[in-house]
Design a protein around this motif. Structure first.
Motif, PDB file in Angstrom:
ATOM      1  N   ARG A 119       0.922  -1.190   0.112  1.00  0.00           N
ATOM      2  CA  ARG A 119       0.061   0.041  -0.147  1.00  0.00           C
ATOM      3  C   ARG A 119       1.063   1.269  -0.104  1.00  0.00           C
ATOM      4  NH1 ARG A 119      -2.966  -3.299  -0.908  1.00  0.00           N
ATOM      5  NH2 ARG A 119      -5.041  -3.950   0.128  1.00  0.00           N
ATOM      6  N   ASN A 167      -2.365   7.168  -4.921  1.00  0.00           N
ATOM      7  CA  ASN A 167      -2.578   6.012  -4.190  1.00  0.00           C
ATOM      8  C   ASN A 167      -2.401   4.726  -4.868  1.00  0.00           C
ATOM      9  OD1 ASN A 167      -4.018   7.002  -1.414  1.00  0.00           O
ATOM     10  ND2 ASN A 167      -4.859   8.309  -2.975  1.00  0.00           N
ATOM     11  N   HIS A 200      -2.094   0.293  -4.655  1.00  0.00           N
ATOM     12  CA  HIS A 200      -1.940  -1.168  -3.898  1.00  0.00           C
ATOM     13  C   HIS A 200      -1.782  -2.159  -5.002  1.00  0.00           C
ATOM     14  CE1 HIS A 200      -6.073  -2.563  -4.847  1.00  0.00           C
ATOM     15  NE2 HIS A 200      -6.275  -1.238  -4.808  1.00  0.00           N
TER      16      HIS A 200
END
Length: 728
Positions: free
Chosen positions: A209, A231, A233
């Motif tokens: 992450r 962001n 992941h």
């Protein structure tokens, strides 16, 4: 013990002044003298000591790799960390472009191919979008330089960057967790767990992450107020099935999702007549009226099966890689009204991509001097991509062009190793490849296409390599290698002023020789290689110079030559250093080749009668002549743990951004360094550290927009952070 230590010091001093090939009677090292671990690689598709492999190859693993990824950076962090490797992107965290020995491709189109192949867990990642998969829970990274055209599956004339994930095992529950927080709330969380499910089955689960806050202020009427955040992941789940010693199966499922800012293009970043930042430049500010966004979702799976049949081993590698969605939109003029000559932004991506590959390979296990391996390979890719233009002032879409590409290839390959004597090993390889591409325009809105709406290209090629390794003594090997490589034809989409363009297949012949040595009772190791290559019909990407138009061309010939060296040593039991460097000379040799220039730049090359720039004699883009890298770690043993300081540095000399040379589009030399101070305890089970990346806050222009004003891109900013790691 004291007498042995003094004797050992005398021996080291004697060894340092003697020729590398001289025979020296060496005593056994003292009990407390550290030795470098043996590095094994799979550069020849077999596990071998790196010293015995007749290829210039570097590895990154363990702490060195962990330090590089601690700041949450993407795969571009590998640039300059081993000799002759560069990685860059005009798409930010997605679509990296790799260069080895100066040889690469600046093509940023959706269907671009590259001469450097990226292989992840034995499966090639062909499309540039797939090459950006994050680095986490990785056992090893290998950089194989020069043509790898016989043993690896796709387009490898410049070399291969090879990743291998940590594998599950049935030994017991184990794993790690790794958490860091740095400048701009850059968070990196990584963890993995190995879980035996039975005596025959084991599972390994890994996750990553990453997050960074937006921190670059857009000063244009608060549109897209703050930028440069992301962001991300990624996940990987593996299952191992091993019922006995003769069969094992490894299954791998993985995915990636990322969103955030696309690359920031900064209008008038470069001061006219120089390659300096314009007056008033501030990394934390941008003035743009365009939209900026990026999103990507990928997934994949593979199955690697191995049968040990006694005299031979049989391997089956089945791979699938897919892009569910990719979209990147950026303000390519880089600025707001009054700053730039026109208002345009572009968006492009993939609506879907499906890649399938299958390899069957058999290798011998002979005790005698002759061993071999052979196999067949199949590759299929089906991709739908598009490019859009927008009006930055209104945000309205002004054009849309959707294209489809189908690529299929198959190959048959084999290699032979023959031990002529205990000291001399000969190797040879052969590969036949057939590659076919079908490309067509699916939809064109406000794009009047010139020429046919579709093309098909097919090419077959035989590649080969021959090498020899000679043991000068038990610690020193010399090798020589001649190898060829091949990259299939590439196809670029049409636009309003250029039809679909095709770059013919490119080929390479490379000559390489080197020495690899363990030194001072394996307290140190060193390697050096020299090479010379010729590329015929190298595929190059040309941008319009004064408009957003791209097309593919071939250069009749490109020349490359250079030297690479690496060194690693324990200076003392507590002090370890590594160093590497390369000299890479590249030159385009084609007097007939010319390109349109950017009218805002100060061009340094001759201009022909048609007003075009002659690029004959120029170096390749993004190809620094010199690169250096170094690390140093000092460890203090304390009563309950260890305190350490580690620093790493990388340097590259100046680069050209484009095919032509211009004052403004010559990137300055760049030096970046990292520092890490930490403490580990309980036998290394736990570690806490403070770190800095780009600690000198080096700021450089590292790329530009060719068809626009002096719009450019910059490197990553300085970061400071803290990290905690634990193992179980």
């Amino acid at each position: 013990m004291i007498k042995l230590s003094k004797m050992h010091k005398r021996l080291l001093a004697l060894s340092a002044v003697m020729p590398m090939g001289a025979a020296v009677a060496q005593t056994a090292p003292a009990a407390d003298t550290p030795q470098l671990e043996t590095i094994t690689v799979t550069a020849q598709r077999r596990t071998e000591n790196i010293k015995d492999v007749p290829v210039s190859v570097s590895t990154l693993k363990d702490e060195k790799l962990d330090v590089l990824v601690s700041g949450g950076q993407d795969i571009r962090l590998l640039a300059g960390k081993v000799p002759s490797l560069n990685v860059e992107s005009s798409n930010g965290r997605t679509f990296p472009r790799f260069y080895i020995r100066g040889y690469g491709n600046t093509d940023f189109s959706t269907f671009a191919s590259q001469p450097v192949s990226l292989v992840y867990d034995d499966v090639v990642q062909e499309n540039g979008i797939l090459k950006g998969f994050p680095i986490f829970d990785v056992a090893n990274v290998e950089v194989l330089r020069g043509p790898q055209g016989t043993l690896f599956g796709r387009n490898t004339p410049a070399g291969v960057v090879k990743f291998e994930s940590e594998k599950p095992n049935t030994k017991g529950i184990e794993g790690y967790y790794n958490l860091s927080l740095a400048t701009h709330n850059t968070a990196n969380v990584e963890a993995a767990a190995n879980i035996p499910l039975s005596k025959e089955w084991a599972m390994r689960v890994s996750t990553l992450r990453q997050h960074r806050d937006n921190f670059v202020d857009n000063t244009f009427t608060h549109q897209n107020d703050v930028l440069e955040g992301y962001n991300e992941h990624a996940e990987r789940v593996q299952f191992l099935y091993q019922p006995d010693t003769t069969f094992n199966a490894l299954f791998n499922v993985h995915s990636r999702t990322t969103d955030g800012s696309a690359r920031l293009f900064r209008a008038n970043l470069i001061k006219k007549g120089t390659n300096d930042f314009t007056d008033g430049y501030d990394f934390t500010k941008i003035n743009t009226n365009g939209q900026n966004t990026q999103s990507l979702s990928t997934n994949g799976a593979n199955a690697r099966l191995t049968w040990d049949l006694g005299a031979v081993k049989l391997f089956s590698i089945t791979g699938y890689e897919g892009v569910d969605n990719y979209f990147s939109r950026g303000d390519i003029d880089g600025g707001a009204p009054g700053q730039v000559p026109f208002q345009v932004e572009t968006g492009g991506g993939l609506t879907d991509l499906k890649q399938y590959s299958q390899e069957f390979r058999v290798e011998s296990k002979n005790a005698g001097p002759l061993n071999w391996q052979s196999g067949v390979y199949y590759f299929s890719e089906d991709a739908n991509g598009y490019s859009n233009n927008f009006n930055s002032t209104t945000g309205a879409q002004t054009s849309h062009l959707a294209s489809h590409q189908k690529n299929t290839a198959w190959a048959a390959f084999g290699s032979v190793n023959y031990a002529v004597s205990d000291d001399f090993m000969l190797r040879g390889g052969l590969r036949y490849t057939n590659d076919k591409k079908d490309f067509n325009t699916v939809e064109a809105v406000n794009v009047v296409q010139i020429g046919p709406s579709g093309v098909s290209e097919s090419k077959s090629k035989v590649n080969w390599d021959v090498s020899g390794t000679y043991k000068i003594n038990k610690d020193v090997n010399a090798y020589a290698r001649v190898a060829t490589g091949f990259r299939a034809p590439s196809i670029a989409a049409a636009n309003s002023s250029v039809p679909i363009t095709v770059a013919d297949a490119e080929t390479i012949v490379s000559y390489e020789a080197g020495i690899k040595a363990d030194l001072f009772n394996r307290r140190a190791r060193a390697s050096v290689s020299v090479y010379d290559y010729d590329v015929k019909n190298q595929q190059l990407t040309v941008v319009g110079g004064n408009s957003n138009v791209t097309k593919l061309i071939n250069a009749a010939k490109t020349k490359g030559r250079g030297v690479e060296a690496e060194f690693e040593a324990f200076v003392t039991s507590d002090f370890k250093v590594t160093a590497g460097g390369s000299y890479n000379f590249t030159e385009i040799r084609d007097p007939s080749l010319s390109v349109i220039k950017n009218p805002w730049s100060t061009v340094l090359n001759p201009i022909n009668a048609a007003g075009r720039v002659v690029i004959d004699g120029n170096p390749l883009p993004q190809a620094p002549k010199w690169t250096f890298n170094a690390t140093a770690k000092y460890n203090w043993a304390l009563e309950n743990g260890n305190l350490f300081v580690l620093t790493d540095w990388s340097y590259r000399s100046k680069i050209n951004f484009f095919l032509y040379e211009a004052t403004e589009f010559t990137g300055k030399a760049m030096l970046e360094g990292g520092l890490r101070v930490g403490y580990n305890w309980d036998g290394g089970k736990y570690e806490v550290a403070a770190f800095g990346r780009n600690i000198t806050n080096t700021q450089r222009i590292i790329g530009a927009i060719d068809f626009n004003n002096l719009t450019g891109m910059v490197n990553e900013p300085r970061q400071f952070g803290v990290q905690f790691k634990g193992n179980f």
